[in-house]
Design an enzyme around this catalytic site. Structure first.
Site, mmCIF file in Angstrom:
data_model
loop_
_atom_site.group_PDB
_atom_site.id
_atom_site.type_symbol
_atom_site.label_atom_id
_atom_site.label_comp_id
_atom_site.label_asym_id
_atom_site.label_seq_id
_atom_site.Cartn_x
_atom_site.Cartn_y
_atom_site.Cartn_z
ATOM 1 N N TYR A 40 0.856 -1.197 0.000
ATOM 2 C CA TYR A 40 0.000 0.000 0.000
ATOM 3 C C TYR A 40 0.887 1.240 0.000
ATOM 4 O O TYR A 40 1.848 1.307 0.764
ATOM 5 C CB TYR A 40 -0.913 0.027 1.233
ATOM 6 C CG TYR A 40 -2.349 -0.142 0.847
ATOM 7 C CD1 TYR A 40 -2.974 0.776 -0.004
ATOM 8 C CD2 TYR A 40 -3.098 -1.221 1.300
ATOM 9 C CE1 TYR A 40 -4.289 0.607 -0.384
ATOM 10 C CE2 TYR A 40 -4.414 -1.394 0.919
ATOM 11 C CZ TYR A 40 -5.013 -0.470 0.070
ATOM 12 O OH TYR A 40 -6.297 -0.634 -0.312
ATOM 13 N N GLU A 85 -0.483 4.813 -0.520
ATOM 14 C CA GLU A 85 -1.276 6.033 -0.760
ATOM 15 C C GLU A 85 -0.402 7.266 -0.525
ATOM 16 O O GLU A 85 0.334 7.335 0.461
ATOM 17 C CB GLU A 85 -2.500 6.049 0.153
ATOM 18 C CG GLU A 85 -3.548 5.052 -0.295
ATOM 19 C CD GLU A 85 -4.770 5.025 0.608
ATOM 20 O OE1 GLU A 85 -4.795 5.741 1.618
ATOM 21 O OE2 GLU A 85 -5.702 4.276 0.286
ATOM 22 N N ASP A 102 -6.376 14.351 -24.961
ATOM 23 C CA ASP A 102 -6.321 12.931 -24.598
ATOM 24 C C ASP A 102 -5.611 12.228 -25.750
ATOM 25 O O ASP A 102 -6.194 12.012 -26.810
ATOM 26 C CB ASP A 102 -7.756 12.416 -24.416
ATOM 27 C CG ASP A 102 -7.802 10.933 -24.097
ATOM 28 O OD1 ASP A 102 -6.786 10.239 -24.293
ATOM 29 O OD2 ASP A 102 -8.874 10.466 -23.658
ATOM 30 N N THR A 147 -3.400 6.776 -22.003
ATOM 31 C CA THR A 147 -3.211 5.437 -21.462
ATOM 32 C C THR A 147 -1.746 5.089 -21.700
ATOM 33 O O THR A 147 -1.028 5.790 -22.420
ATOM 34 C CB THR A 147 -4.099 4.402 -22.168
ATOM 35 O OG1 THR A 147 -3.835 4.475 -23.568
ATOM 36 C CG2 THR A 147 -5.570 4.645 -21.910
ATOM 37 N N LYS A 189 -1.394 1.496 -25.266
ATOM 38 C CA LYS A 189 -1.712 1.475 -26.699
ATOM 39 C C LYS A 189 -0.401 1.635 -27.473
ATOM 40 O O LYS A 189 0.437 0.743 -27.430
ATOM 41 C CB LYS A 189 -2.746 2.550 -27.024
ATOM 42 C CG LYS A 189 -4.084 2.337 -26.284
ATOM 43 C CD LYS A 189 -5.150 3.302 -26.711
ATOM 44 C CE LYS A 189 -6.491 3.008 -26.068
ATOM 45 N NZ LYS A 189 -6.665 3.598 -24.733
ATOM 46 N N ARG A 230 -1.271 -1.884 -18.860
ATOM 47 C CA ARG A 230 -2.536 -1.146 -18.866
ATOM 48 C C ARG A 230 -2.491 -0.091 -17.770
ATOM 49 O O ARG A 230 -2.172 -0.401 -16.620
ATOM 50 C CB ARG A 230 -3.718 -2.091 -18.598
ATOM 51 C CG ARG A 230 -3.819 -3.258 -19.531
ATOM 52 C CD ARG A 230 -5.171 -3.920 -19.430
ATOM 53 N NE ARG A 230 -6.153 -3.108 -20.110
ATOM 54 C CZ ARG A 230 -6.301 -3.071 -21.432
ATOM 55 N NH1 ARG A 230 -5.561 -3.826 -22.213
ATOM 56 N NH2 ARG A 230 -7.199 -2.289 -21.988
HETATM 57 N N1 DSN Z 1 -11.456 1.390 -25.403
HETATM 58 C C1 DSN Z 1 -10.395 2.182 -25.943
HETATM 59 C C2 DSN Z 1 -10.297 2.030 -27.414
HETATM 60 O O1 DSN Z 1 -10.463 0.930 -27.885
HETATM 61 O O2 DSN Z 1 -10.013 2.984 -28.120
HETATM 62 C C3 DSN Z 1 -10.517 3.578 -25.557
HETATM 63 O O3 DSN Z 1 -10.734 3.656 -24.202
#
Ligand code: DSN
Length: 426
Positions: A47, A49, A193, A219, A222, A228
């Protein structure tokens, strides 16, 4: 303790599924083995925090170092002053920015979900559309590119407190400077974003949002090819020139407000094992190998798009600047839903997607979204794109013919054997 063979058998099956198929889901990728190994380690037990050097729990000396490493490497990648690596996902990162700068009921303006936007940019079924007052801009009917005139008109009309750019199904680059100009005119803050193209922005293959957008979220799984998770970043405006206040009414540095919005605002304990994996992924992004990878994404994407156009497929906006294409299937007389199902039967994974001004529901759709980050990680080059385009075309033109789809699946499976995935896993 007895090994849970039921779950480990399923994990093995998922590995085999990933190995034998062509992965075209634009938001997915294959992390390195060391990124995966870092996610399965003892830091999951801790933990922590708070933030490095200021935690609410004892025993954080080691996780402080991995988290600080992740922050420092991320700052180096994008040449930025501030990074928060704790958001559990991109949605959490966006929620934290909203919590830091908005009050319930404030106007926000983002790209419509049905035109390529994201749930967290104001969708009615998401916190962003429930807590705040969402307004939307779209893409042009003819060109399929962001309608900046509409964006500017909407911004002047509704005077949003937060103007959001970025998308999840948009193949063109963004004019961040133009967006900032109208934001300044109407007194809006700008959040980009960049979840989808972040890996390409990291290597300067697309426009840089950081000088124009106050906040940048992403994120990490990707095109960044990490575990993730989510991140929040700032290059400038570090000092909160707008005088935004915390819950006690104190004006704080913007970095403090963002940190407080993540924890304790929307999250409790950070996932320190995932943050360790983020640190590893960020180290990989700083390498020359990743520069070559990002360049190859662009080459593969261009070649893939050209192959589809040559077969008569209509790509929304006519082409791509990034890692994905959104194909409007209406001239091919097949829905996105049917296309997705037929492709999956041939071990080609892509997702149905609404196209701008779609006449079908989100459950059926007229489009399919396909991206090349995963197949590029597997080692594919431009010359491999024609096999994939041929396979897709054969499936979509014979979507009810199980025999043909079975043949394509066999060809796909043997084609993929040359692109070895995780050989260390046996
Ligand atoms: N679910 C993601 C995507 O496939 O683009 C975005 O959050």
């Amino acid at each position: 303790m007895q090994k849970d063979t039921l779950v480990f058998d399923l994990i093995r099956q998922e590995l085999e599924r990933q190995r034998r198929g062509i992965e075209l889901i634009a938001s997915e990728n294959f992390t390195s083995l060391q990124v995966m190994q870092a996610m399965g380690n003892v830091m999951t037990n801790k933990y922590a925090e708070g933030y490095p050097g200021r935690r609410y729990y004892a025993g954080c000396e080691i996780v402080d170092q991995t988290e600080q490493l992740a922050i420092d490497r991320l700052k180096q990648i994008f040449n930025i002053q501030y990074a928060n690596v704790q958001p559990h996902s991109g949605a959490q990162a966006n929620a934290a920015v909203a919590l830091a700068v908005l009050q319930p009921g404030d106007n926000i303006l983002g790209l419509d979900l049905s035109m390529g936007g994201h749930l967290t940019h104001g969708s009615a079924v998401n916190y962003s559309g429930k807590l705040y007052k969402p307004h939307f801009y779209g893409v042009t009917r003819e060109g399929g590119v962001v309608d900046y005139e509409m964006l500017e008109a909407k911004a002047r009309e509704v005077k949003p407190k937060l103007l959001i750019c970025g998308a999840s199904a948009y193949s063109r680059d963004w004019d961040y400077a133009r967006i900032r100009q109208v934001a300044d005119e109407v007194g809006a803050l700008v959040m980009a974003d960049i979840a989808h193209p972040a890996g390409l922005i990291a290597k300067k293959l697309l426009n840089d949002p950081f000088d124009h957008c106050h906040f940048v979220t992403s994120t990490t799984h990707k095109t960044l090819r990490g575990p993730r998770g989510g991140i929040i970043m700032m290059r400038n405006d570090f000092e909160n020139p707008w005088g935004l206040k915390d819950v006690k009414g104190n004006i704080r540095m913007m970095s403090n407000l963002l940190d407080m919005a993540v924890f304790p605002g929307i999250q409790g304990g950070p996932l320190e094992h995932v943050i360790a994996a983020k640190a590893i992924a960020f180290g990989e992004i700083l390498s020359d190998g990743f520069t070559a990878y990002a360049n190859q994404i662009i080459k593969n994407s261009q070649s893939f798009a050209t192959g589809l156009v040559d077969r008569g497929y209509q790509i929304v906006s006519g082409g791509t600047d990034n890692h994905l294409v959104l194909v409007d299937l209406r001239n091919k007389n097949i829905t996105g839903k049917k296309a997705e199902q037929a492709l999956v039967a041939a071990d080609i994974t892509a997702n149905k997607n609404m196209v701008p001004y779609d006449d079908k529901s989100a459950f059926v759709t007229s489009g399919i979204r396909m991206g090349v980050p995963s197949i590029t990680t597997r080692g594919m080059k431009e010359e491999h794109m024609s096999f994939i385009v041929d396979a897709i075309d054969r499936v979509l033109m014979n979507a009810d013919d199980e025999k043909i789809i079975g043949e394509v699946r066999k060809n796909v499976n043997s084609f993929m054997e040359q692109f070895v995935l995780y050989p260390e896993l046996g």
